[in-house]
Each structure stands twice: as structure tokens, then as C-alpha cells.
Design a protein around this motif. Structure first.
Motif, PDB file in Angstrom:
ATOM      1  N   ALA A  25     -21.264  -4.375 -23.599  1.00 34.63           N
ATOM      2  CA  ALA A  25     -20.129  -4.323 -22.676  1.00 34.63           C
ATOM      3  C   ALA A  25     -19.715  -2.873 -22.465  1.00 34.63           C
ATOM      4  O   ALA A  25     -19.527  -2.418 -21.330  1.00 34.63           O
ATOM      5  CB  ALA A  25     -18.966  -5.145 -23.222  1.00 34.63           C
ATOM      6  N   PHE A  26     -19.590  -2.117 -23.556  1.00 35.65           N
ATOM      7  CA  PHE A  26     -19.157  -0.725 -23.419  1.00 35.65           C
ATOM      8  C   PHE A  26     -20.188   0.106 -22.660  1.00 35.65           C
ATOM      9  O   PHE A  26     -19.868   0.785 -21.687  1.00 35.65           O
ATOM     10  CB  PHE A  26     -18.901  -0.101 -24.796  1.00 35.65           C
ATOM     11  CG  PHE A  26     -18.209   1.225 -24.700  1.00 35.65           C
ATOM     12  CD1 PHE A  26     -16.833   1.311 -24.868  1.00 35.65           C
ATOM     13  CD2 PHE A  26     -18.913   2.383 -24.400  1.00 35.65           C
ATOM     14  CE1 PHE A  26     -16.176   2.526 -24.748  1.00 35.65           C
ATOM     15  CE2 PHE A  26     -18.268   3.598 -24.275  1.00 35.65           C
ATOM     16  CZ  PHE A  26     -16.894   3.677 -24.452  1.00 35.65           C
ATOM     17  N   TRP A  51     -15.228   2.027 -30.399  1.00 34.30           N
ATOM     18  CA  TRP A  51     -15.436   0.633 -29.964  1.00 34.30           C
ATOM     19  C   TRP A  51     -16.263  -0.136 -30.983  1.00 34.30           C
ATOM     20  O   TRP A  51     -15.989  -1.301 -31.280  1.00 34.30           O
ATOM     21  CB  TRP A  51     -16.113   0.612 -28.591  1.00 34.30           C
ATOM     22  CG  TRP A  51     -16.439  -0.760 -28.081  1.00 34.30           C
ATOM     23  CD1 TRP A  51     -17.666  -1.247 -27.800  1.00 34.30           C
ATOM     24  CD2 TRP A  51     -15.516  -1.821 -27.799  1.00 34.30           C
ATOM     25  NE1 TRP A  51     -17.582  -2.544 -27.350  1.00 34.30           N
ATOM     26  CE2 TRP A  51     -16.274  -2.926 -27.353  1.00 34.30           C
ATOM     27  CE3 TRP A  51     -14.134  -1.959 -27.897  1.00 34.30           C
ATOM     28  CZ2 TRP A  51     -15.694  -4.142 -26.989  1.00 34.30           C
ATOM     29  CZ3 TRP A  51     -13.552  -3.171 -27.543  1.00 34.30           C
ATOM     30  CH2 TRP A  51     -14.322  -4.237 -27.093  1.00 34.30           C
ATOM     31  N   VAL A 110     -12.329  -1.988 -21.985  1.00 33.37           N
ATOM     32  CA  VAL A 110     -12.729  -2.741 -23.186  1.00 33.37           C
ATOM     33  C   VAL A 110     -11.547  -2.888 -24.137  1.00 33.37           C
ATOM     34  O   VAL A 110     -11.461  -3.863 -24.883  1.00 33.37           O
ATOM     35  CB  VAL A 110     -13.964  -2.126 -23.911  1.00 33.37           C
ATOM     36  CG1 VAL A 110     -15.180  -2.148 -23.043  1.00 33.37           C
ATOM     37  CG2 VAL A 110     -13.670  -0.756 -24.453  1.00 33.37           C
ATOM     38  N   TYR A 144      -9.820  -5.879 -22.946  1.00 32.60           N
ATOM     39  CA  TYR A 144     -10.635  -7.041 -23.344  1.00 32.60           C
ATOM     40  C   TYR A 144     -10.406  -7.370 -24.813  1.00 32.60           C
ATOM     41  O   TYR A 144     -10.230  -8.534 -25.187  1.00 32.60           O
ATOM     42  CB  TYR A 144     -12.118  -6.731 -23.069  1.00 32.60           C
ATOM     43  CG  TYR A 144     -13.067  -7.876 -23.352  1.00 32.60           C
ATOM     44  CD1 TYR A 144     -12.820  -9.164 -22.872  1.00 32.60           C
ATOM     45  CD2 TYR A 144     -14.237  -7.670 -24.088  1.00 32.60           C
ATOM     46  CE1 TYR A 144     -13.708 -10.197 -23.120  1.00 32.60           C
ATOM     47  CE2 TYR A 144     -15.129  -8.706 -24.343  1.00 32.60           C
ATOM     48  CZ  TYR A 144     -14.850  -9.966 -23.859  1.00 32.60           C
ATOM     49  OH  TYR A 144     -15.731 -11.000 -24.113  1.00 32.60           O
TER      50      TYR A 144
END
Lengths: 66, 580, 264, 75
Positions: free
Chosen positions: B311-312, C10, D38, D41
Motif C-alpha cells: 500500500a505504501f 509505516w 496510509v 487508513y
């Protein structure tokens, strides 16, 4: 036009899940919309997006000055 | 005439095979999609024109045609493109390529005819066993033989790509494996590993049993072997979509892939973790200890990692494209993306829906919460977002780029293509949202008439009728979308004009290239060995205990042929007959 | 490896998410005590279901103070028993097995849900706190009439619950002057003795009472002798009542001269 | 339509889009928009997971439980 025609089409499509899910979320707060009310809300949102998109972008500065 | 450098110009022979393969895929999509509409209207009681007992024949065909035929044909086509394009060399022997395609076609026809036997009296076959074919349901032997042939075809396809790569490696001993080839090969490696499960299930048990060579099977064993293969197969559908997101979306956005090394890491993680997770489909199965289920959950949860990384990386690559095209601001750059391009928009919307499907997948992965959603319509909503959108919509969108590459012709109508992909997004919003919600109040999947005599479902919001209406509307929009797609493809192929303006056959460059990735990442033998070890850890004890408890061939399980359709009142009589 | 700071962040955040999911499920197991269906139920040969102690007479059995067992046999396309009644504030352990193909035993709108695989016994323990009515459905495709497979689960207030069953054996006809008997078998599936009174009422004329003790998980037959002379000829509706359960029928008393050879 | 029109040199490495206005390399590019997306998300995932597990699931009436008596007994 503030956005390309393709972009506008995608934004309008993206409103579909928002409107459908908004109804579910609102019901958790005790606000129960009927199908017709949801449809009307959806049309209003689409109308708002259309007005925003079709507003002449160079006219925006004039409006601000006025 | 300007020099054109499309795929058909570089690899005319391969282009022909891939065209044939993609057309097989599109045909399956059109038939399977139409059957989906019949089901959608029947289940929701909007329009019922088939007897409810035939619903399950339609359901079997819908499942097999869409999740096996459509997706896998598309992916073997696109992987052939990926390997030949990125290695810049053709396949070793084109006759071999036609050969595995022919085997896959024969397999498909055998499976198709045996399923069709469920509704056509003239065909003395039956395979109303759904795509999971759980024993003791017994299909006609042709169904199993066809299934095996199809899988063997994919094995040979993988061999085709491997030997093209081996030949390339000989000529380029010091080069890194090009990313698209790396993706195709790692995907094939877990496919080989996982399809062993279904091969054993069919060849050792179900096929001999349907031929009368053995007279009993162990339902829990064949079921577990099915899911040994049955979860990796969802990644088999998904990996070509991931490959397209990594290699095509950045390019279509006008940018470069953010990180080639991370893309490789992601595919290595899929190779390692795709198979030792299948037991998460069996959280509610008796006969499997809770500890094994917990291990499967842990593996499944860690399998979220490569998707979250994807996704990133993919969004960052799109953002890179948008900023190179003049996009600015925190989020205003989104406006600078090429939304008029159906290939880009379709893939982007597919990725967006996959984010939602990813969430319902996280719920499915949860061990205890499975009691809430297991075998409910929620699950159907989930996989219509994953295989039904992340894969299917990406494949359709990519076709707007690939078909010109393979035919040398411009897309007949690109605006219609844009409408088509957007229509899929809207239709799927209605259908999958309603399915998820219906699952939460307990409506089951795989049923012709979810109305019961003794009780009613109690939705938290709205009514059952509203849910049904949403599903029927969604199904209609999706089918319309499929028809628009196929019309566009047909008219492009037969009516479109050959054009010099077809873009060159390329894929995305990288911001951080393979030189940034440690060499060990390209060591496919190492990762395959780790994958095998993990599979042994996850599966040897559960399989041993299932065989220990129920025997290799089960405790005298009688075959059940779904073709023997009895009247329910007679059945009730027979029920009384066997009761003590 | 050249990984951007944002992407490293992330990655870390994703790991937190994954660990958080696993932690939640672990909490579910140790906090609310949610258990998964596992191999505790054992395996069974489907052909021997009728000989199995647990499944030869499927249904609800009382095993402890507030503890019950419910044995269920699933087969295309029905559950036996099709209706299950248990008391509120009880702990019920379900044992479910299949006679033919794979089914499920799913209590709609709850988290009570298991696959029923032939050869296996699904065992699950559920606490029922409140009275309520639930539908049971099969959510695994089991053949052409899969969609008709359903059952019912009733959770009734404790004071309305028992496991007493009556079955009566009586003649429909008797000759005037002869004696006839109405035999009622009372079965008790609680794990304590049932001490109660059986009552027979015939029309408004006769009322007979007998004390009866039915042993735990056993049955006892009560025999009522009826003197037809007191009744006279004609149809007489009768009702046997035991522990709130009733069985009724009609006895026809005929005249000896009209009644033929008189061995009714 | 222009997005699909490219002028490749060697057929292998893609070159700039015709409407590209600048070139960004890895070091000068911070995908801040991606980080925001993100991040959103992530928040949706956490909120929905909590809602699904603790409201939809644990609030959904009877649930299959284990016999924890032995654990309690030992404690």
C-alpha cells in the motif's frame, strides 16, 4: 473547471461508498435515514461537488475580493 | 512510418499465444459474470427463473469460471508478457507455450462440461460440488481429471518461464533478476509448493474414489489438503495484480516505482508465508486442535505485512508521478493523476477497494471473531473486494493497456473504458457493502433461498429487503460493466484500426533500484527452503493428528453424488427411516 | 537497502497493528474465555451413529446443576432434534455430528457456529443467560435442498423448563362393563429423581391420581385402571397430566350387544 | 489520453511522460501525501477493528466458551 472530467467522475463515484456507509454510521447515533432521504442526501452532495468543480477557478479570486 | 515498439512488434509469436490466453480469460469472465447476475437476482428473490436446486450448479460454474479460469488464464498470459519483456527475450520454444495453454484448455473444457451436466440432462455427468469440492460430495471423474490437467498446465507454464530465465542467466551471469521476472518466479514457487496439497487430495483420494478404486475418503483430510492449496490460490490471483500495481501503476501515473528492493521483499514474504496459513479457513472445523489454529492465525496476521508495505510503496509511486506532473500540496496532488486513463483509474480504484477488502480480511484472519463471520455472506463480500475487484478490476483495467500492446490496435473507445471501470467500483460498493452487513446479522453464503420458516434475520440497520435490493442493484451494475468491457475488447480486436501511436512496451523505472537490494534477496533457493520448512512446521502435526484420528481413508464415508436430487418430502421419509 | 524514513515508520506501525490484532484475540481467549472448536469431540464412524450412546437418542440431557448436553445429528437436510429447548442461566455443551456430508450448526445472530464434518464430532460449550428464541441454519452447502435445512433453539426461563416427556398407550374403544387401562410412560432426562403426581381426568366424571417417582435419566409407567361402567356408553375425552405435561385422547365405550365380540 | 503516449528509447526503460513538468529523484522526494493517506487508513483500521471485535463480536449474544474452572481453581 477546477478538476479534469476524469477526476470529477472518480470523485462522484467515490461519493457512493461514503453515502452508503454514512447511513450505517448515522444509525449508530440514532439517526435513521430512509432510502429516499439517503438518495436525496447523495444527490445534494453530488450537486455540491458539481458546483465546486464547475466554478470557474479564475472567478474564485474575484469572488474573494467582492 | 514511425518505428513502433509495442509488444507485438518485439515478440509477435508470444503476442499471439498471449492473445489466445487472454481471450480464454475474457470468455470465462463474460460467462461467469452472467451467471453471477442470475445468482444475485435469485438469492435476493428479485427474479427467479431457475429451480433453486439448480442454483448450486450455477454457483459452481460461477466460482470455477471466475476464480480459477478467468484469473489464472489472465495471470499466465500476463506473466508470459512480464518474463519475456523484462528479460528482453522470447520463450525458448513457442510450441511448448502453446502446449501448456492447450492442456489448460482441455482441463477447463472437462471441468466445464461436467459442471454443465448438472443442468443438462443429456450430459451424464455431475459436478455440483462448488469450487471447494468437499468430500463426501463426489463429482464425475472428468471434473477431477480436468482440474488436475488445468493445474499441470500452470506447472508447465511456470517451467516455461523458469527455463527462459535460466537461459537469460547464462547470458547475464552478474545481473539482478529483473523485477517482473522476479515477481513471476516467486509467485510460481509458492504455487508449486501449495498445489501439491490439491494434487495429493485429488490424485491419491478423490479421483480413485470417484473411479471406485477406493470406497471411502477422510473428509477432514481432503478438506485440509484443499485449504493447503486454497489460501495460496488467492495469492496466486492477487500476485499478478500486485505485479501490475508495482510495475504499471507508477508508469501510468507518470512516475517511478518508489522502491524496487521493498517490492522484492514483499514477494519473498508472500513466497514464505502464503502456504502455512490455510488452516485459517478451518477455524471452526472439529478435529483440529486450537493450537494449530493459533499458529495459522499468527502466520496469517504476519502475511498482512507485505500487503501493508505494498500500500505504501504503490501509493508513494503514484504520488511521485503526480508530483512530477505538477501536483502539489498534502493531498491536492491526487488531482494531478491521469484519471481519464481507464488503465490507471481502474487499477487505482481496484487498489482502493482492496484497502477495504484488506480490512474485512483482517477480521477473517482473527481466530475467535471467526464465529461471527464464518461462512456468512460477509465472506462473500470480502472476496468480491479481493479477487472480485483487486484482481478482476486490475486485470480489466490493465487490458486497456495490454490489448493495444498485443494487437497493435488502439482501444475502440477509451471513454467507455473509463465509464466501465467506474461502474465496476460503484456496483461493487453496493454489492459488497450489503453482503458484509448481511453477514453480520447471520445471513449465510452459498444458499439459494436465505429465507427460513422458523425465524427471521434481524438487521442492525435497515431491512433484509434493502440489503437484497443493494445486492441486486450491485450485481446488475457489475454485469453491465463486464458487458461494456467485453464489447470494448471485441470491437478493439475485430474493428479497431492498427495504429502507430501505440506506446512502447515498457514498465516502470525505479527510484531506488535493484542495486539497493542485498544480493541474498534474489536467492530463490534459500526462500523456497524456508517456505518448505514453515509449511512442514505448520502442517505436519495437524495432518498427522487428522490421519491418526480418522484414518487415511476415513471411517467408512459413503460418497454423495449431488445429481441424485430427491423430493424433500421423500427425503424426510428416508430420514425417518434411518433414525433409530 | 535504501528505505525511506516514512516507509520505515509505516513498517513499524504495521507491526504494531499486527501484534495488536494477535493481542486482541489472545485477550478474547483469556478474558471472556472464548474457546475454539477443536479435536475434543473426537471422531465417529457415521455408520455407527445409531449405536452411539450419545447420538442414538439425540436431544438435551441434564448433566449437572445448571449444565446440559445437547446431542444433534445433522443430515441432508434436517437436524435431529429440529427443535432444542434449554433453560436460561445454563451452560450447554453441544455435540454435533453428520450422517452424510459436511454441514454447519449455526445459531443465527449469535457467535454459536461450528462446521459439522462427517466422521468428526463438534463439541462446543455455550452459556445462555437470557431467555430467547433463535434460528439454527446450515451455512455449508450440503446438496440441492441445502437452503431448507433449519432448526430452532429456544432458551426458556428456568421455571418453565424441564426434561419430562409423556407417552401414552391406551385403547380407543372399550365395552361397557369391562375395565380398560391408560398407561402413561413418564421419562425424566434430568439427573435427579422426579417426584410428582399423575392425574387422569375423563370428561367431568372421573379424576384419578397417582404419585410417581421417575428416576434420573429413566422412565416410569403409570397405569390407570378405568371402569367403563361408571362412564356409560359414548365418547369420553380424557387427559393425563404429569408435571405440567398433558396427553389427551378419546375413549369410546360401546354397548356389549352392539360391540361385536367384545375383546376391545 | 496523453498519459499512455510515451517515447521509449530502448523499449525497456520508460522515459518521461509528455506532460511531465519536473523530475524528482529518490533523495529529494518525501511522499508526505502517501504518509497522510496510509496514516488515515491506519486509524480507520484500528477504529474498525475495535468496533468489530468488542461491539459486533463480543456484543453478539451467546459465544462458545471454554471451561475455565480449572484455571480459576488453580489461582
Amino acid at each position: 473547471m477546477r478538476i479534469s472530467k476524469g477526476g470529477l467522475l472518480v470523485i462522484m463515484a467515490f461519493l457512493t461508498p461514503l453515502i452508503v456507509e454514512l447511513r450505517t454510521v448515522l444509525s449508530w447515533f440514532g439517526i435513521r435515514l430512509s432510502v429516499v432521504e439517503t438518495g436525496a442526501l447523495g444527490l445534494a452532495l453530488i450537486g455540491a461537488v458539481l458546483i465546486w468543480a464547475l466554478w470557474p477557478s479564475n472567478g474564485g479570486t474575484e469572488a474573494k475580493l467582492a | 512510418m514511425a518505428m513502433r515498439n509495442a509488444y507485438i512488434d518485439q515478440f509477435p509469436k508470444e503476442a499471439r499465444v498471449i492473445r489466445a490466453i487472454l481471450w480464454s480469460s475474457f470468455l470465462a469472465l463474460t460467462i461467469g459474470g452472467t451467471l453471477g447476475l442470475i445468482q444475485g437476482l435469485h438469492r435476493t428473490n428479485v427474479l427467479r427463473f431457475i429451480p433453486s436446486q439448480d442454483y448450486y450448479t450455477v454457483l459452481t460454474a460461477h466460482g470455477v469460471l471466475l476464480v480459477i479460469t478467468f484469473t489464472i488464464f489472465f495471470l499466465v498470459g500476463i506473466f508470459t508478457w512480464a518474463v519475456t519483456t523484462s528479460l528482453d527475450r522470447g520463450v525458448k520454444d513457442i510450441r511448448f507455450t502453446w502446449g501448456w495453454y492447450a492442456i489448460m484448455m482441455i482441463g477447463t473444457l472437462l471441468v466445464g462440461v461436467s459442471i454443465l451436466g448438472g443442468v443438462v440432462d443429456q450430459i451424464p455427468m455431475n459436478a455440483d460440488v462448488l469450487y471447494t469440492f468437499y468430500s463426501p460430495f463426489q463429482a464425475h471423474p472428468a471434473f477431477y481429471v480436468g482440474f488436475v490437467l488445468f493445474v499441470v498446465g500452470t506447472w508447465l507454464a511456470g517451467f516455461d518461464w523458469f527455463r527462459t530465465w535460466w537461459a537469460w542467466k547464462k547470458d547475464n551471469p552478474d545481473e539482478r533478476i529483473p523485477l517482473p521476472t522476479f515477481m513471476a518466479l516467486t509467485t510460481m514457487l509458492f504455487w508449486y509448493l501449495s498445489s501439491i496439497g490439491v494434487a495429493i487430495s485429488i490424485l491419491a483420494f478423490l479421483l480413485p474414489w470417484s473411479l471406485g478404486i477406493i470406497d471411502s475418503v477422510n473428509p477432514l483430510l481432503t478438506r485440509t489438503l484443499f485449504w493447503f492449496f486454497g489460501h495460496p490460490v488467492v495469492y496466486f490471483w492477487l500476485m499478478p495484480a500486485y505485479m501490475l500495481w508495482y510495475t504499471m501503476l507508477p508508469k501510468l501515473s507518470g512516475g517511478k516505482l518508489f522502491s524496487d528492493p521493498l517490492a522484492r521483499v514483499v514477494f519473498v514474504l508472500f513466497l514464505i508465508l502464503s502456504t502455512p496459513v490455510g488452516i485459517h479457513h478451518q477455524y471452526l472445523d472439529p478435529g483440529i486442535a486450537e493450537g494449530f489454529k493459533f499458529i495459522a492465525m499468527t502466520n496469517t496476521m504476519f502475511l498482512l505485512l507485505p500487503s501493508l508495505l505494498t500500500a505504501f510503496t504503490v501509493v508513494a509511486s503514484m504520488e511521485h508521478g503526480a508530483r512530477q506532473r505538477g501536483g502539489k500540496g498534502y493531498l491536492s496532488w491526487l488531482k494531478a493523476l491521469p484519471w481519464r486513463d481507464p488503465a490507471f483509474t481502474g487499477m487505482a480504484l481496484a487498489g482502493l477497494m482492496f484497502a477495504a477488502g484488506g480490512f474485512s480480511g483482517m477480521i477473517n484472519a482473527g481466530l475467535s471473531i471467526n464465529y461471527l463471520v464464518h461462512n456468512s455472506w460477509w465472506v462473500v463480500g470480502h472476496f468480491h473486494l479481493t479477487v472480485g475487484t483487486a484482481a478482476a478490476l486490475t486485470f480489466m483495467a490493465a487490458s486497456y493497456w495490454f490489448i493495444p500492446q498485443l494487437t497493435g490496435k488502439e482501444i475502440w473507445n477509451r471513454s467507455l473504458g473509463l465509464v466501465q471501470v467506474v461502474l465496476w467500483f460503484i456496483g461493487m460498493t453496493f454489492m459488497s457493502n450489503a453482503m458484509h452487513r448481511a453477514g453480520l446479522f447471520g445471513m449465510p453464503r452459498r444458499t439459494a433461498e436465505p429465507q427460513y420458516q422458523g425465524f427471521d434475520f434481524e438487521p442492525a440497520v435497515g431491512t433484509v429487503a434493502e440489503i437484497d435490493a443493494q445486492v441486486a442493484l450491485g450485481a446488475a451494475l457489475l454485469t453491465l460493466s463486464v458487458y461494456l468491457f467485453i464489447t470494448n475488447m471485441v470491437l478493439t480486436t475485430i474493428g479497431g484500426s492498427t495504429s502507430d501511436a501505440i506506446p512502447d512496451n515498457t514498465y516502470a523505472g525505479t527510484l531506488s533500484g535493484p542495486e539497493d537490494a542485498p544480493v541474498i534477496i534474489d536467492n530463490l533457493k534459500l526462500w523456497t527452503s524456508i517456505a518448505v520448512v514453515l509449511v512442514i512446521i505448520a502442517y505436519s502435526l495437524p495432518l498427522a493428528s487428522i490421519i491418526d484420528a480418522g484414518g487415511l481413508f476415513g471411517p467408512g464415508i459413503d460418497p454423495w453424488k449431488p445429481s441424485v436430487v430427491a423430493d424433500p418430502s421423500l427425503v424426510l421419509e428416508s430420514v425417518r427411516g434411518v433414525m433409530p | 537497502m535504501n528505505i525511506h524514513t516514512y516507509e520505515k515508520t509505516w513498517l513499524a506501525v504495521s507491526m504494531v497493528l499486527i501484534v495488536g490484532f494477535i493481542a486482541t484475540v489472545t485477550y478474547g481467549a483469556v478474558g471472556p474465555g472464548i474457546a475454539m472448536i477443536d479435536d475434543d469431540g473426537g471422531s465417529i464412524d457415521p455408520d455407527t451413529i445409531n449405536d452411539d450412546e450419545r447420538f442414538n437418542d439425540p436431544g438435551v440431557t441434564h448433566v449437572g446443576e445448571n449444565e446440559y448436553e445437547a446431542a444433534v445429528v445433522a443430515q441432508a437436510w434436517t437436524y435431529t432434534p429440529s427443535e432444542i429447548t434449554v433453560p436460561a442461566n445454563s451452560t450447554v455443551t453441544f455435540y454435533v455430528t453428520s450422517r452424510d456430508v459436511t454441514h454447519s450448526f449455526t445459531v443465527a445472530g449469535t457467535n454459536v457456529n461450528t462446521m459439522v464434518v462427517p466422521g468428526q464430532i463438534s463439541e462446543m460449550t455455550v452459556e445462555f443467560d437470557e431467555p430467547g428464541e433463535y434460528g439454527i441454519l446450515c451455512n455449508e452447502y450440503c446438496g440441492a435442498y441445502h437452503h431448507t435445512m433449519e432448526g430452532k433453539l429456544n432458551v426458556v426461563p428456568q421455571d418453565e423448563f424441564d426434561l419430562t416427556e409423556l407417552s401414552t398407550d391406551a385403547s380407543d374403544e372399550a365395552q361397557l362393563g369391562n375395565q380398560t387401562t391408560i398407561n402413561t410412560t413418564v421419562s425424566n432426562d434430568m439427573n435427579y429423581d422426579l417426584e410428582t403426581t399423575a392425574t387422569l381426568e375423563i370428561g367431568d366424571q372421573q379424576s384419578l391420581e397417582q404419585d410417581v417417582t421417575v428416576p434420573a435419566h429413566g422412565s416410569e409407567t403409570v397405569e390407570f385402571a378405568v371402569d367403563t361402567t361408571d362412564l356409560g356408553t359414548g365418547d369420553h375425552d380424557w387427559t393425563v397430566t404429569v408435571d405440567g405435561h398433558e396427553e389427551s385422547d378419546t375413549l369410546t365405550v360401546t354397548n356389549a350387544t352392539e360391540g361385536g365380540d367384545g375383546d376391545a | 489520453m496523453s498519459s499512455a503516449i510515451e517515447k521509449g528509447v530502448d523499449g525497456k526503460h520508460p522515459t518521461n511522460e509528455t506532460d511531465q513538468v519536473r523530475e524528482l529523484d529518490h533523495d529529494e522526494y518525501d511522499p508526505i501525501g502517501t504518509a497522510i493517506l496510509v496514516g488515515i487508513y491506519f486509524l480507520i483500521l484500528v477504529a474498525l477493528w475495535i468496533f468489530m471485535y468488542f461491539v459486533e463480536f463480543l456484543g453478539n449474544g451467546p459465544t462458545v466458551t471454554g471451561v475455565l474452572l480449572t484455571v480459576v481453581g488453580l489461582a
